[in-house]
Design a protein around this motif. Structure first.
Motif, PDB file in Angstrom:
ATOM      1  N   GLU A 154      -1.100  -0.154 -32.782  1.00 50.61           N
ATOM      2  CA  GLU A 154       0.560  -0.287 -33.039  1.00 50.61           C
ATOM      3  C   GLU A 154       0.568  -1.612 -33.640  1.00 50.61           C
ATOM      4  OE1 GLU A 154       2.728   2.861 -30.282  1.00 50.61           O
ATOM      5  OE2 GLU A 154       2.336   0.964 -29.411  1.00 50.61           O
ATOM      6  N   GLU A 208       6.986   3.384 -35.857  1.00 51.22           N
ATOM      7  CA  GLU A 208       6.915   3.641 -34.476  1.00 51.22           C
ATOM      8  C   GLU A 208       8.262   3.179 -33.820  1.00 51.22           C
ATOM      9  OE1 GLU A 208       6.205   4.001 -31.231  1.00 51.22           O
ATOM     10  OE2 GLU A 208       4.610   5.258 -31.315  1.00 51.22           O
ATOM     11  N   GLU A 215       2.291   2.573 -36.441  1.00 49.47           N
ATOM     12  CA  GLU A 215       1.050   2.885 -35.792  1.00 49.47           C
ATOM     13  C   GLU A 215       0.256   3.721 -36.645  1.00 49.47           C
ATOM     14  OE1 GLU A 215       1.620   5.075 -31.972  1.00 49.47           O
ATOM     15  OE2 GLU A 215      -0.225   6.360 -32.504  1.00 49.47           O
TER      16      GLU A 215
END
Ligand code: GLU
Ligand code: MG
Length: 467
Positions: A154, A208, A215
């Motif tokens: 992420e 995300e 991500e």
């Protein structure tokens, strides 16, 4: 020792000749230099670079680099242990030709991860990549086990033009939002092209939750290759972003308040070509070994936190109800439990079933994190540990008595508390060996001391652009 006459770098015959061939092919494609990459104890990526023509010599004799980086902190200050942190000595970086790849996001450059070897030709006891390889080899020899692993990445995408040090999200659309996908359409398309050119098979790439956050999840590989790939993926995400006027952060907490960047580990145990997380007699089709492995990881999780969440900023991320898995429980597809069991879609379970370890972030050295998680799981098998009852929902709702009855514990809430757990954990310390184990403790305590006088916002700012 390796020489041109007796080419056995890292024990593999023929590597120097292979380096000559690969180097010539890269040069013919316009690759001028090679990035030799490793990750230090603090989780910071460190490199040396060589001209492409030096690849052969690097594979024969390595490239010099001081061992002092084993006890560097993220701010480039240095702590010491009994044997590390001194200005003396040198190590040789040996590129792994199996992972050598031309960087699509950095034209003119190729990249390879390295093993660090002493000038006497022995593995450096502080080499985290060697530690992970040794752990995986030991699991094969002692338990007949192999693993598949992947690191989820992420990251927060900001504007490169933001005022110094500040994070200004480069996309403003909602979490998982169509708007955000369109806002960064060109960047993410270039990213997918770069991954494809580098043979990184991407499962998904999506916006995300947090501001400007994205991500990517990639295919699983053996643990050393998976750790290498997580480093390459981050190099690529950053390099492609820079070409789009963007600046990325993999820091556990880009700001003190918001949901952070995770680096969840996906891991499955295999024996004789069979996935031990599917088709067994245990819960959700787990075999007895898969249950015991998971139980081992759960039992060591408070100590593992010192390795998997190693930055003061990690503790800004490790908060309840943010899917960061701060309670020592497990559950099927339970995103608040530290261990999320993934069974896979009916018909694909044998292939896909795995466990996700959530209290891991991208300040973690991926070789140390994977090696320690595997060592913890192997201890679960050796000690025949029992997996406790499954939990469902958000463990944050439990009162202290209910949590105790279920064996659910909140993970340590500071680096010094995590180090205390780690120091008391013989399994992890023995797996790492004294040099690496002492480096982990010293670097964590050094990071904690470095930020002792800072508030949360200052801690987030101090580490925002380090990972
Ligand atoms: N960003 C969350 C974390 O800090 C994870 C979200 C997810 O489950 O993908 O770990
Ligand atoms: Mg995520």
């Amino acid at each position: 020792m390796t020489t041109f006459a007796d080419p056995v770098p890292g024990g593999r015959r023929g590597e120097v000749r292979r380096a000559a061939t690969l180097g010539a092919a890269l040069a013919a494609r316009g690759v001028r230099g090679i990035v030799l990459a490793y990750v230090d104890t603090a989780g910071v990526g460190r490199v040396k670079t060589i001209p492409t023509a030096r690849l052969e010599a690097a594979v024969a004799w390595g490239v010099g680099m001081s061992p002092v980086f084993d006890t560097f902190l993220a701010d480039d200050s240095i702590v010491t242990t009994d044997v590390l942190g001194s200005p003396d000595g040198d190590l040789r970086l040996y590129p792994d030709l199996d992972r050598l790849v031309a960087l699509a996001g950095q034209p003119g450059w190729a990249w390879a991860p390295v093993d660090r070897i002493t000038q006497e030709g022995a593995p450096h006891p502080g080499c985290s990549r060697t530690f992970l390889r040794r752990t995986v080899t030991g699991a094969a020899e002692r338990h007949g086990l192999a693993f598949k692993a992947a690191v989820e990445i992420e990251w927060a995408v900001g504007l490169a033009s933001a005022p110094a040090g500040e994070f200004v999200p480069a996309a403003r659309g909602p979490a998982y939002g169509a708007i955000r996908q369109i806002e960064l359409s060109d960047y993410t398309a270039d990213l997918l092209a770069a991954f494809a050119a580098q043979d990184v098979d991407v499962d998904q790439l999506h916006p995300e939750y947090a501001a400007g956050q994205f991500e990517v999840s990639v295919g699983a590989l053996d643990p050393v290759a998976a750790a290498d790939r997580s480093v390459l993926v981050r190099q690529t995400i950053r390099a492609v972003a820079q070409r789009h006027g963007l600046r990325v952060s993999f820091a556990p907490a880009v700001s003190a308040e918001s949901v952070g960047n995770g680096g969840h580990l996906h891991l499955s145990c295999w024996r004789g070509g069979a996935n031990l997380h599917a088709g067994g007699e245990g819960r959700y089709g787990m075999t007895a070994d898969a249950e015991a492995f998971a139980a081992g990881v759960l039992a060591h999780l408070p100590a593992l936190t010192a390795v998997t969440a190693p930055s003061p900023a990690s503790h800004l991320r490790l908060r309840p109800s943010r899917w960061a898995g701060v309670f020592t429980g497990w559950g099927r597809e339970t995103r608040e439990a530290a261990l999320r069991m993934i069974t896979g879609m009916a018909g694909r379970q044998e292939r896909d079933a795995n466990m996700e370890v959530k209290p891991v972030d991208l300040a973690a050295n991926p070789y140390l994190a994977l090696g320690c998680v595997i060592a913890a799981g192997l201890d679960g098998i050796t000690a025949s540990r029992t997996l406790p009852e499954e939990i469902t929902g958000d463990p944050a709702r439990y009162g202290p008595e209910e949590a105790a009855a279920l064996g659910v514990r909140r993970l340590p809430q500071s680096l010094p508390l995590a180090v205390a757990e780690f120091r008391a954990d013989r399994v992890l310390r023995d797996a790492l060996g004294p040099v690496l184990a002492d480096a982990v403790s010293a670097v964590r305590l050094g990071e904690a001391a470095a930020v002792a006088d800072l508030d949360d916002a200052q801690v987030a700012a101090a580490y925002r652009w380090k990972y």
